[in-house]
Design an enzyme around this catalytic site. Structure first.
Site, PDB file in Angstrom:
ATOM      1  N   HIS A  19      -9.805   5.461   0.461  1.00  0.00           N
ATOM      2  CA  HIS A  19      -8.757   5.499   1.488  1.00  0.00           C
ATOM      3  C   HIS A  19      -9.280   6.289   2.687  1.00  0.00           C
ATOM      4  O   HIS A  19     -10.273   6.993   2.599  1.00  0.00           O
ATOM      5  CB  HIS A  19      -7.491   6.153   0.922  1.00  0.00           C
ATOM      6  CG  HIS A  19      -6.697   5.219   0.057  1.00  0.00           C
ATOM      7  ND1 HIS A  19      -5.435   4.805   0.365  1.00  0.00           N
ATOM      8  CD2 HIS A  19      -7.026   4.591  -1.101  1.00  0.00           C
ATOM      9  CE1 HIS A  19      -5.000   3.978  -0.569  1.00  0.00           C
ATOM     10  NE2 HIS A  19      -5.947   3.837  -1.479  1.00  0.00           N
ATOM     11  N   GLY A  20      -8.587   6.128   3.823  1.00  0.00           N
ATOM     12  CA  GLY A  20      -8.976   6.885   5.010  1.00  0.00           C
ATOM     13  C   GLY A  20     -10.339   6.483   5.541  1.00  0.00           C
ATOM     14  O   GLY A  20     -11.079   7.304   6.081  1.00  0.00           O
ATOM     15  N   ASN A  55     -10.337   0.883   2.372  1.00  0.00           N
ATOM     16  CA  ASN A  55      -9.052   0.785   3.097  1.00  0.00           C
ATOM     17  C   ASN A  55      -9.188   1.311   4.526  1.00  0.00           C
ATOM     18  O   ASN A  55      -9.599   2.460   4.732  1.00  0.00           O
ATOM     19  CB  ASN A  55      -7.997   1.643   2.394  1.00  0.00           C
ATOM     20  CG  ASN A  55      -7.452   0.991   1.146  1.00  0.00           C
ATOM     21  OD1 ASN A  55      -7.971  -0.006   0.667  1.00  0.00           O
ATOM     22  ND2 ASN A  55      -6.391   1.570   0.615  1.00  0.00           N
ATOM     23  N   ASP A  88       0.829  -1.213   0.000  1.00  0.00           N
ATOM     24  CA  ASP A  88       0.000   0.000   0.000  1.00  0.00           C
ATOM     25  C   ASP A  88       0.863   1.262   0.000  1.00  0.00           C
ATOM     26  O   ASP A  88       1.905   1.318   0.671  1.00  0.00           O
ATOM     27  CB  ASP A  88      -0.873  -0.052   1.267  1.00  0.00           C
ATOM     28  CG  ASP A  88      -1.989   0.954   1.254  1.00  0.00           C
ATOM     29  OD1 ASP A  88      -2.523   1.233   0.170  1.00  0.00           O
ATOM     30  OD2 ASP A  88      -2.339   1.455   2.349  1.00  0.00           O
ATOM     31  N   HIS A  89       0.388   2.279  -0.719  1.00  0.00           N
ATOM     32  CA  HIS A  89       1.078   3.588  -0.764  1.00  0.00           C
ATOM     33  C   HIS A  89       2.566   3.427  -1.053  1.00  0.00           C
ATOM     34  O   HIS A  89       3.413   3.995  -0.343  1.00  0.00           O
ATOM     35  CB  HIS A  89       0.871   4.370   0.545  1.00  0.00           C
ATOM     36  CG  HIS A  89      -0.518   4.920   0.696  1.00  0.00           C
ATOM     37  ND1 HIS A  89      -1.017   5.914  -0.108  1.00  0.00           N
ATOM     38  CD2 HIS A  89      -1.522   4.591   1.550  1.00  0.00           C
ATOM     39  CE1 HIS A  89      -2.273   6.188   0.243  1.00  0.00           C
ATOM     40  NE2 HIS A  89      -2.604   5.390   1.247  1.00  0.00           N
ATOM     41  N   HIS A 141      -7.014  10.549   5.602  1.00  0.00           N
ATOM     42  CA  HIS A 141      -6.261   9.552   6.354  1.00  0.00           C
ATOM     43  C   HIS A 141      -6.141   9.902   7.835  1.00  0.00           C
ATOM     44  O   HIS A 141      -6.109  11.071   8.206  1.00  0.00           O
ATOM     45  CB  HIS A 141      -4.842   9.413   5.787  1.00  0.00           C
ATOM     46  CG  HIS A 141      -4.771   8.687   4.487  1.00  0.00           C
ATOM     47  ND1 HIS A 141      -4.735   9.322   3.273  1.00  0.00           N
ATOM     48  CD2 HIS A 141      -4.754   7.352   4.208  1.00  0.00           C
ATOM     49  CE1 HIS A 141      -4.667   8.417   2.301  1.00  0.00           C
ATOM     50  NE2 HIS A 141      -4.685   7.214   2.836  1.00  0.00           N
TER      51      HIS A 141
HETATM   52  O1  G3H Z   1      -4.203   3.122   2.635  1.00  0.00           O
HETATM   53  C1  G3H Z   1      -4.624   3.015   3.806  1.00  0.00           C
HETATM   54  C2  G3H Z   1      -5.874   3.597   4.208  1.00  0.00           C
HETATM   55  O2  G3H Z   1      -6.176   4.684   3.421  1.00  0.00           O
HETATM   56  C3  G3H Z   1      -6.068   3.705   5.675  1.00  0.00           C
HETATM   57  O3  G3H Z   1      -6.546   4.960   6.107  1.00  0.00           O
HETATM   58  O4  G3H Z   1      -5.729   4.760   8.434  1.00  0.00           O
HETATM   59  O5  G3H Z   1      -7.274   6.562   7.793  1.00  0.00           O
HETATM   60  O6  G3H Z   1      -8.080   4.206   7.879  1.00  0.00           O
HETATM   61  P1  G3H Z   1      -6.943   5.140   7.653  1.00  0.00           P
HETATM   62 ZN    ZN Z   2      -4.430   5.286   2.105  1.00  0.00          ZN
END
Ligand code: G3H
Ligand code: ZN
Length: 281
Positions: free
Chosen positions: A205-206, A227, A83-84, A177
């Site tokens: 995401h987030g 995610n 990821d990322h 995030h």
């Molecule tokens: O790529 C990971 C996610 O975007 C996690 O985001 O930690 O805010 O749930 P979060």
């Molecule tokens: Zn993310």
């Protein structure tokens, strides 16, 4: 069992049930996701971010090996995703570490440079049989001055997918995030427009900051991969704090890691249950 991300995402995309992807940092995170997937009977993606790799001294293998071993020993359907990933050297380790998909994140770059870098990453990854996610319209909260108000334009998103060949697209629709409260509002109309114009699965995401009912609405409007990371860490740390507050002289880490793992398992199971059953759309 260890599955391919592409299969879990394709199934979720077709059925509208969504697929949750959880970021892991410790072995206990991995065990929590595997146990929650087993308990709920739902598949899940285990994600290792570039930041988590950096935490482990820059080597992806220890946590990736733990994940593939846990998946191999489980009845739950689990896939491994990186990821990322901004570092091309880490991108190039995706297949050998047992991951079947990777998010190549060049979203900090201006759009044209993001397109060029992502196109090259996709060319390499497809040669390895890997599934590639990328991001357009940077999602806030990654630790610098990125605006949580960012939104992905559907026309730009369609062009980005056509020009890069990515298999899934992370879009900015209101989440951010690292939120520790579930107060984010999503632009559901924008998600529907993105679904109509973008031919690949959309990724949110987030998602730790998004209430469960809003996540379900996001799936109904066309989101596919959800995610979730911070939520696990909130559960982990809260449990550790409570255990140590109760027993200040405790020194055996198993005594506080076990309740932390249980708390993460419950949180992951809640998410998997909240996302509903396949075919719900
Ligand atoms: O790529 C990971 C996610 O975007 C996690 O985001 O930690 O805010 O749930 P979060
Ligand atoms: Zn993310």
């Amino acid at each position: 069992m260890l599955c391919r991300s592409a299969d879990l995402i394709a199934e979720a995309h077709a059925s509208g049930s969504g697929i949750a992807a959880f970021n892991v940092i410790t072995l206990e995170h991995v065990q929590a996701v595997a146990e929650a997937a087993r308990r709920t009977g739902r598949p899940a993606i285990v994600q290792i971010s570039q930041n988590a790799v950096r935490h482990h001294g820059g080597d992806v293998m220890p946590l990736a090996t733990a994940t593939t071993a846990a998946a191999g020993g489980s009845d739950a359907r689990l896939a491994l995703h990186l990821d990322h990933v901004e570092d091309v050297a880490l991108l190039h380790r995706t297949a050998e570490c047992g991951a079947s998909s990777v998010m190549f994140d060049a979203s900090r770059l201006p759009d044209e440079e993001n397109i060029a870098a992502t196109r090259e990453a996709v060319r390499w990854a497809h040669g390895q049989g890997l599934f590639v996610e990328a991001e357009l319209g940077e999602i806030g909260g990654k630790g610098s001055a990125h605006t949580p108000g960012a939104r992905t334009d559907p026309g730009d998103a369609a062009r980005f997918v056509a020009e890069t060949g990515v298999d899934a697209l992370a879009v900015a629709v209101g989440s951010s995030h690292a939120m520790v409260s579930r107060t984010a509002a999503l632009d559901l109309g924008l998600i529907a427009r993105l679904r109509d114009e973008v031919p690949v699965p959309l990724v949110l995401h987030g998602s730790s900051g998004v209430p469960h009912e809003t996540l379900r609405a996001a799936l109904a409007h066309g989101m596919t991969k959800i995610n979730i990371g911070t939520l696990l860490n909130v559960s982990f740390t809260r449990a550790v704090r409570a255990t140590l507050a109760e027993s200040p002289d405790l020194v055996d880490p198993r005594r506080y890691l076990a309740p932390a793992r249980d708390a993460m398992t419950d949180a992951v199971a809640d998410c998997l249950t909240a996302l509903g059953t396949p075919g719900a759309r």
